[in-house]
Scaffold this active site. Structure first.
Site, PDB file in Angstrom:
ATOM      1  CD  GLU A 173      92.823   7.708 -63.994  1.00  0.00           C
ATOM      2  OE1 GLU A 173      93.174   8.695 -63.328  1.00  0.00           O
ATOM      3  OE2 GLU A 173      92.982   7.644 -65.229  1.00  0.00           O
ATOM      4  CD  GLU A 292      89.718   8.234 -67.717  1.00  0.00           C
ATOM      5  OE1 GLU A 292      90.652   9.053 -67.806  1.00  0.00           O
ATOM      6  OE2 GLU A 292      89.040   8.082 -66.674  1.00  0.00           O
TER       7      GLU A 292
HETATM    8  O1  AHR Z   1      89.841  12.349 -68.521  1.00  0.00           O
HETATM    9  C1  AHR Z   1      90.390  13.233 -67.585  1.00  0.00           C
HETATM   10  C2  AHR Z   1      90.831  12.547 -66.307  1.00  0.00           C
HETATM   11  O2  AHR Z   1      91.904  11.700 -66.604  1.00  0.00           O
HETATM   12  C3  AHR Z   1      89.820  11.622 -65.644  1.00  0.00           C
HETATM   13  O3  AHR Z   1      88.957  12.294 -64.793  1.00  0.00           O
HETATM   14  C4  AHR Z   1      90.703  10.696 -64.868  1.00  0.00           C
HETATM   15  O4  AHR Z   1      90.124   9.435 -64.693  1.00  0.00           O
HETATM   16  C5  AHR Z   1      92.002  10.664 -65.641  1.00  0.00           C
HETATM   17  O5  AHR Z   1      93.091  10.886 -64.830  1.00  0.00           O
END
Ligand code: AHR
Length: 496
Positions: A173, A292
């Protein structure tokens, strides 16, 4: 009664079912590692300190790959803190989650856990506070057989064989201002390309993931992917997508349609990647690692104060999912499957305790959240090829996405038969689903389950762990094939 139709035809093939679609994520965050996968004092801990109940549930969930060690955590992580004798490992401040990291679990423990769980690792390198040299060191430690300082150190630490990790994320990210070491797309793209190129010299057969956007609502969405891929196109195999959804202001109708955003996200990234490829005159295709995705009540987390005193493994992001969450979640899974031609890897974020399908009590029980069930069923029954099902469905109006079909569905077909995965997004009415399968000749429904409840906000708890689970659907007709999908339901229908 409203009716929807779908058509099963083996000619409508999208792509093979990608086993990596059923990946998950273990981050050093809250109680995901400590009290999640690892709790040496637990009555069910094995010799390595891993909880056997969590290992059993991980296998039952059908997880195929696990991304590690973060997430935001990775952007401040020093991997070498987590190797060697545990008594000598340093405690460090984790800026991402305002916690203290004890480093009791590191890469060697994680790899041991992966072998026990039967999952493929997916490793992330720190491109926030670190760079090329440290990424190369970690790769050498993990993948080089022996005969160098770092590979021999791994052997000395008990891992004689290389860990042989194929998938590597180049940072996490990096488009997000919250990320330690956040960068512009050009800065990140150059660093990712340089790091990836060097990593490939060390080990040719890696699969590399460049960071895409942290959400389709990011101000840089689209432009970020274009710039990063301009820099990294010849180096990486994947660009990542991250997306989290939650019910906002009691608008259940919009929430159940959140996969509409995921579809838009995927289409936009595919178009952007292909556009960059065309401009570079490249025949190579970049796929998506949706590494994610989940339901996450992020607004509650953002409203809470960060832990004040740098605790070890505090309970963070422990969302307790209800039925409606599981149905919205099932819709996201359907979208990932429908796009299997370009989404060839994905990671449910996360696995245990932290926005997770598995919950644990310290020293106590472990149980399945509602979201466990759609994932486990899809991982178990999605096989062979993904088929488009050409749904024809009544629709409804949503505040967030406009008009959306009530039915969201996909099918897979293998030698074992056809499985249809279907969500009824209606908040108040059943939907009669008619299945046309003329092309299959003589197909019949052999089983149908539904995940539903009169109370859409019902949850599973440690005391009532099976309140929500798939049950046989009694409303099945055979000629023509028809299944009644209850309102707010996730459904799995098998045809032979
Ligand atoms: O999954 C929780 C968080 O969400 C992770 O650490 C991050 O990559 C995202 O913002």
């Amino acid at each position: 009664m409203q009716t929807a139709h779908l058509t099963i035809d083996p000619a409508f093939r999208v792509a093979p079912v990608r086993r990596r679609t059923f990946g998950a994520f273990v981050e050093h965050l809250g109680r995901c590692v400590y009290e999640g996968i690892y709790e040496p004092g637990h009555p069910r801990a094995d010799d390595d300190g891993f909880r056997r109940d969590v290992l059993d549930l991980t296998r039952e969930l059908g997880v195929t790959t696990v991304r590690y060690p973060g997430g935001n955590f990775v952007s401040g992580y020093r991997w070498e803190d987590g190797i060697g004798p545990k008594s000598r490992r340093p405690r460090r401040l984790d800026l991402a989650w305002h916690s203290t990291e004890t480093n009791e679990v590191g890469v060697d423990e994680f790899m041991r856990w992966c072998r026990k769980a039967g999952v493929e690792p997916m490793m992330a390198v720190n491109l926030g506070t670190r760079g090329i040299a440290e990424a190369l060191d970690l790769l050498e430690y993990c993948n080089h057989p022996s005969g160098t300082a770092l590979s021999d150190l791994r052997v000395a630490n008990g891992a004689k064989e290389p860990h042989d990790i194929r998938m590597w994320c180049l940072g996490n990210e990096m488009d997000g201002p919250w990320q330690t070491g956040h960068k512009t797309a050009r800065e990140y793209g150059r660093l990712a390309a340089e790091t990836g190129r060097a990593m490939r010299v060390l080990d040719r057969d890696l699969e590399l993931v460049a960071c895409g956007s942290s959400g389709s609502g990011m101000p840089t969405f689209g432009a970020w992917e274009a710039t990063v891929l301009e820099e990294t196109y010849d180096v990486v195999d994947y660009v990542s997508c991250h997306a989290y959804y939650e019910e906002k202001n009691g608008d259940l109708g919009s929430f159940l349609a959140c996969s509409t955003d995921m579809e838009y996200f995927i289409r936009s990234v595919v178009a952007t990647a292909d556009h960059v490829g065309a401009r570079l005159k490249s025949r190579k295709r970049i796929d998506i690692s949706f590494d994610e995705w989940n339901i996450w009540y992020m607004s509650r987390f953002q409203a809470a104060e960060p832990p004040a005193d740098w605790p070890v493994a505090p309970p963070l992001l422990e969302d307790h999912y209800h039925l409606a969450d599981a149905v919205a979640f099932g819709g996201l899974l359907i979208t990932l499957l429908r796009n299997s031609d370009r989404v060839t890897a994905a990671s449910l974020a996360q696995l245990v305790n932290v926005i997770a399908p598995i919950m644990t009590e310290p020293g106590g029980r472990a149980w399945r959240q509602t979201t466990f069930h759609p994932f486990a069923q899809a991982s178990r029954h999605a096989a062979g090829d993904v088929l488009r099902v050409e749904p024809v469905s009544p629709s409804y109006e949503t505040a967030e996405y406009g008009e959306v079909p009530l039915l969201h569905a996909v099918a897979t077909r293998s030698d074992a038969g056809v499985t249809v995965f279907a969500v009824n997004r209606s908040t108040d009415a059943p939907l009669s689903l008619e299945i046309g399968a003329r092309a299959l000749g003589g197909a019949r429904i052999t089983a149908a389950t539904t995940l539903t409840d009169d109370d859409v906000y019902a949850r599973n708890t440690a005391d009532d762990p099976d309140r929500i689970g798939p049950r046989a659907n009694p409303d099945v007709e055979h000629d023509p094939m028809r299944v009644l999908l209850p309102p707010v339901s996730w459904n799995v229908i098998h045809l032979a």
